[in-house]
Scaffold this motif. Sequence first.
Motif, short mmCIF file in Angstrom:
data_model
loop_
_atom_site.label_atom_id
_atom_site.label_comp_id
_atom_site.label_asym_id
_atom_site.label_seq_id
_atom_site.Cartn_x
_atom_site.Cartn_y
_atom_site.Cartn_z
N VAL A 82 0.84 -1.20 0.00
CA VAL A 82 0.00 0.00 0.00
C VAL A 82 0.87 1.26 0.00
CG1 VAL A 82 -1.65 1.33 1.40
CG2 VAL A 82 -2.00 -1.10 1.05
N LYS A 83 1.96 1.24 0.77
CA LYS A 83 2.86 2.40 0.82
C LYS A 83 3.49 2.67 -0.55
CE LYS A 83 5.67 1.40 4.16
NZ LYS A 83 6.66 1.41 5.24
N ASN A 84 3.74 1.62 -1.32
CA ASN A 84 4.42 1.78 -2.60
C ASN A 84 3.47 2.11 -3.75
OD1 ASN A 84 6.88 1.21 -1.41
ND2 ASN A 84 6.72 -0.98 -1.84
N MET A 85 2.17 2.18 -3.51
CA MET A 85 1.20 2.44 -4.57
C MET A 85 1.10 3.93 -4.85
SD MET A 85 -1.97 -0.06 -3.85
CE MET A 85 -1.81 -1.81 -3.84
N ASP A 86 0.75 4.23 -6.09
CA ASP A 86 0.52 5.61 -6.52
C ASP A 86 -0.93 5.98 -6.23
OD1 ASP A 86 0.65 8.08 -7.75
OD2 ASP A 86 0.39 7.26 -9.78
N PRO A 87 -1.18 7.04 -5.44
CA PRO A 87 -2.57 7.40 -5.10
C PRO A 87 -3.44 7.70 -6.32
CG PRO A 87 -1.02 8.62 -3.74
CD PRO A 87 -0.22 7.89 -4.76
N ASN A 88 -2.86 8.32 -7.36
CA ASN A 88 -3.63 8.62 -8.56
C ASN A 88 -4.06 7.34 -9.28
OD1 ASN A 88 -3.40 11.39 -8.17
ND2 ASN A 88 -1.45 11.47 -9.26
#
Length: 135
Positions: A82-88
């Motif tokens: 989750v930390k490595n995911m792009d919010p967009n």
Amino acid sequence: MSNLGKKLYPSVQEFKEFVKKHPHLIKEVRDGKTTWQDLYEEWYLLGEEDSRWNSDKSEDGTEQETKKNSSSDFLMQIWNNVKNMDPNQIQHHLSSLSEAIGAVQGILSQFQANGRNKSNQNQSQPANPFSFRKD
């Protein structure tokens, strides 16, 4: 039928002693994960020193500790992903999913509306369209 008069093969007697030293094997059999025959064959082929016999225990000798560690490892892995995911990118995927759910809901509501209309039409029509009466 008692086994008091019968003597067991020496290897079977050794296996019984081995099981007494490894009570988690009894739980495996009772839980239906394996059978006594399978355990005996593995024990006979692998020997007592194989790592398979200790695989269900952690260093402390408790299965619960192993389960806690595996669940916390799983949660840590999810958190790192989750930390490595792009919010967009997450927002884009969520909006696509929302549109797909909306489309499915629209199709289901059309089927439900068609089903209601058919049932209303069936109720308004007479049961026998060729009903004749005597004069």
